[in-house]
Scaffold this active site. Sequence first.
Site, PDB file in Angstrom:
ATOM      1  N   LYS A   1      44.302  75.083  51.463  1.00 51.22           N
ATOM      2  CA  LYS A   1      43.392  76.238  51.516  1.00 51.22           C
ATOM      3  C   LYS A   1      41.976  75.927  51.037  1.00 51.22           C
ATOM      4  O   LYS A   1      41.753  75.108  50.172  1.00 51.22           O
ATOM      5  CB  LYS A   1      43.939  77.385  50.641  1.00 51.22           C
ATOM      6  CG  LYS A   1      45.203  78.030  51.139  1.00 51.22           C
ATOM      7  CD  LYS A   1      45.038  78.907  52.376  1.00 51.22           C
ATOM      8  CE  LYS A   1      44.219  80.148  52.131  1.00 51.22           C
ATOM      9  NZ  LYS A   1      44.946  81.170  51.394  1.00 51.22           N
TER      10      LYS A   1
ATOM     11  N   SER B   1      43.608  76.825  46.518  1.00 49.83           N
ATOM     12  CA  SER B   1      44.748  77.640  46.128  1.00 49.83           C
ATOM     13  C   SER B   1      45.627  76.817  45.204  1.00 49.83           C
ATOM     14  O   SER B   1      45.754  75.608  45.380  1.00 49.83           O
ATOM     15  CB  SER B   1      45.528  78.060  47.371  1.00 49.83           C
ATOM     16  OG  SER B   1      46.869  78.348  47.031  1.00 49.83           O
TER      17      SER B   1
ATOM     18  N   HIS C   1      31.952  95.413  68.853  1.00 48.94           N
ATOM     19  CA  HIS C   1      33.381  95.728  68.645  1.00 48.94           C
ATOM     20  C   HIS C   1      34.160  94.488  68.199  1.00 48.94           C
ATOM     21  O   HIS C   1      35.370  94.411  68.403  1.00 48.94           O
ATOM     22  CB  HIS C   1      34.019  96.308  69.905  1.00 48.94           C
ATOM     23  CG  HIS C   1      33.232  97.408  70.543  1.00 48.94           C
ATOM     24  ND1 HIS C   1      33.490  98.738  70.341  1.00 48.94           N
ATOM     25  CD2 HIS C   1      32.145  97.351  71.366  1.00 48.94           C
ATOM     26  CE1 HIS C   1      32.613  99.473  71.034  1.00 48.94           C
ATOM     27  NE2 HIS C   1      31.779  98.645  71.652  1.00 48.94           N
TER      28      HIS C   1
ATOM     29  N   GLU D   1      33.863  86.913  49.303  1.00 44.32           N
ATOM     30  CA  GLU D   1      34.759  88.051  49.065  1.00 44.32           C
ATOM     31  C   GLU D   1      34.295  88.876  47.868  1.00 44.32           C
ATOM     32  O   GLU D   1      34.369  90.106  47.868  1.00 44.32           O
ATOM     33  CB  GLU D   1      36.187  87.534  48.824  1.00 44.32           C
ATOM     34  CG  GLU D   1      36.800  86.822  50.017  1.00 44.32           C
ATOM     35  CD  GLU D   1      38.111  86.135  49.638  1.00 44.32           C
ATOM     36  OE1 GLU D   1      38.076  84.909  49.368  1.00 44.32           O
ATOM     37  OE2 GLU D   1      39.138  86.805  49.591  1.00 44.32           O
TER      38      GLU D   1
END
Length: 467
Positions: A280, A274, A153, A287
């Site tokens: 970043k 970024s 979970h 992704e």
Amino acid sequence: MWGGRFAQAPDAIMAEINASIDVDRNLYRQDIAGSKAHAAMLAKQGIITAEDAEAIARGLDAILGEIESGRFQFQRSLEDIHMNVESRLAELIGPAAGRLHTARSRNDQVATDFKMYVREAAAAIDAQLADYQRALAEKALTHAATVMPGFTHLQTAQPVTFGHHLLAYVEMAARDRGRFADARRRAEECPLGAAALAGTSFPLDRDMTARALGFARPMANSLDAVSDRDFVLEALAAAAITAVHLSRFAEEIVIWTSPLVGLITLSDRFTTGSSIMPQKRNPDAAELVRAKAGRIIGALNALLVVMKGLPLAYQKDMQEDKEGAIDALSALSLCIAAMTGMVRDMEPDTARMRQAAGAGYATATDLADWLVRKLGIPFRQAHHITGRIVAAAAEAGVALHRLPLAAMQAVEPRITEDVYSVLSVDRSVKSRTSYGGTAPANVRREARKWLKRLDKENPARKEDPTR
Ligand code: ARG
């Protein structure tokens, strides 16, 4: 090439929707190999002369050279790869080119070309998956005893080792490879020689062409041969499941690299910055692996839908089998390469992993097991007692192994000092020695077993002789 009974040229939009050359030019190698095998067989069977077969073979080799060096002029008016090649052959060798299409149709030709393409792509993916497994197993061996939180979970559940977690993906990749191998095994029958749909009156040797093109034997039914696309569907099904596995791991990489979690880091080589937020470090490759699963699953779905309403035998709908499949198989290849690169690149933050592994009372099950083993308490009751001890620790704001013995004895008086021996995360993972469990000794054994198996499969890739 088929205009004998036609008086008018096709409408521009007819030509536009009909042409498949932009996609099936990817099959040029298979198309030329198929034609060479067919011509050689026609000559051996006395259906065309040896001189014509030689001229055809030489012409086809020249065309292969033209395509590979970028000199070939593909023409959309010639629809597809088959007619582009044949038309150029006529320019190069003259009328003998017209004999190549004896006892053959584009229907068996395209099925053969694409089956060869898919078989080759599946073999290449298998080799990539083997390398992915190797990267995982090597990292698993290094981190056989590196403790990290295991989740259910997405809540801290029990400590596991990082190596154990990585080996889970080795097992998935093994099943993926099994599915591709299985798909390839069923795709070893050659459609060539089925002609348009009914076979042919010429005395073909279909075994000869099948073997020349790397197949085991010809397909037994000509109608099936020209209308079967199971080989694409099966490869795409294997690809879709593989993509799902890669995507799940990619998702974990995204979670683990988030500063909120911080279990692993990726280097500059596998992250991007970024343009506005200088701090970043984005896991874009992970992704994109996660996202590309979408188009791979989509390609399987699309072809299933194309096929489901088609009567026998060939229907033009089947021309739509290639674009999605070629795209999906090349996307999968890129995904495997990216995941392999990330596995080799990723570094666990072992201190953070250890700390997170102990957080959330992750050794509570070990406490309950201790109560069962040492005090003979039934597990259900031990679970309840442990729950009360966890509540006491939460109340006191300490980890389980920091809770004083007196506090535990207030819940169950028979608990002794010995209980602390199972409450550390190291003791916890070390005790999970059941077959398939996370104990470092198990992980080491499994990682070595995989590396040995992979070496045996591909001795050339044996990397670390000291292992
Ligand atoms: N371009 C076609 C395809 O990919 C080749 C077969 C065409 N056959 C035909 N009878 N029009 O399916």
